[in-house]
Design a protein around this motif. Structure first.
Motif, PDB file in Angstrom:
ATOM      1  N   SER A 152      -2.957   1.882   0.224  1.00  0.00           N
ATOM      2  CA  SER A 152      -3.342   1.685   1.609  1.00  0.00           C
ATOM      3  C   SER A 152      -2.513   2.377   2.683  1.00  0.00           C
ATOM      4  CB  SER A 152      -3.315   0.186   1.881  1.00  0.00           C
ATOM      5  OG  SER A 152      -2.062  -0.339   1.497  1.00  0.00           O
TER       6      SER A 152
ATOM      7  N   SER B 187      -7.273  -0.161   4.869  1.00  0.00           N
ATOM      8  CA  SER B 187      -7.707  -1.273   4.026  1.00  0.00           C
ATOM      9  C   SER B 187      -9.105  -0.990   3.504  1.00  0.00           C
ATOM     10  CB  SER B 187      -7.714  -2.580   4.821  1.00  0.00           C
ATOM     11  OG  SER B 187      -8.709  -2.529   5.825  1.00  0.00           O
TER      12      SER B 187
ATOM     13  N   ALA C 196      -6.369  -4.245   7.972  1.00  0.00           N
ATOM     14  CA  ALA C 196      -5.475  -3.124   8.295  1.00  0.00           C
ATOM     15  C   ALA C 196      -4.491  -3.531   9.391  1.00  0.00           C
ATOM     16  CB  ALA C 196      -6.285  -1.904   8.723  1.00  0.00           C
TER      17      ALA C 196
END
Length: 165
Positions: free
Chosen positions: A45, A104, A124
């Motif tokens: 990520s 994300s 995120a």
């Protein structure tokens, strides 16, 4: 000479594919997203420092068929008639371009594109904020949603953040 594999650019894309075979529905979704020609490697990520967000067209122009390409991908599949499938990647941009941000991935059955987009942005934002103790500069999401047809052919929906080195 050791070369670090730190992406310089990222672009976002999504696709939907339907086919009687599950694997081929994934291939059709990759085609719809424009990333079927690459050997995709999914990564976690992190949006690297100084990574420029570019258009899909600009990003694709830098890639070659067969190239190993890193991406963060959200993927969901089903063959249940009328089932809604949704995916999204969210992105939290850092306060300073010299720091890293977060990407994300989120997928769900029965949720709208708006719902999964909001959820992926929330993820995120949370990942960024727990690392920095500050809010991100900006959050973005790239959702996609579709419903399986009445025949019950396989459907795959993808959303991806695709990196260029």
């Amino acid at each position: 000479m050791i070369t670090k594999l730190i992406p310089r650019k990222v672009f976002f894309t999504s696709g939907v594919g339907t086919h009687p075979e599950n694997l081929e529905s994934f291939e059709v979704a990759l085609r719809d997203a424009g990333i079927e020609k690459f050997n995709l490697v999914t990564v976690s990520s992190i949006l690297p420092p100084n990574c420029e967000i570019v258009s899909k067209e600009e990003g694709l122009a830098e890639l070659s068929p067969g190239e190993i390409v890193f991406c963060v991908m959200s993927r969901i599949s089903s063959n249940e008639p009328r089932r809604t499938l949704s995916t999204s990647v969210g992105c939290a941009l850092p306060q300073s371009i010299n720091r890293h941000g977060y990407i994300s991935e989120y997928h769900a059955y029965g949720e709208t594109a708006q719902d999964v987009g909001e959820h992926s942005e929330k993820l995120a934002r949370s990942m960024y904020s727990t690392w920095t103790n500050e809010s991100p500069l900006k959050t973005l999401s790239f959702p996609r949603s579709s419903s399986v047809d009445e025949r019950g052919d396989w459907m795959t929906v993808i959303s991806a953040a695709v990196f260029t080195i």
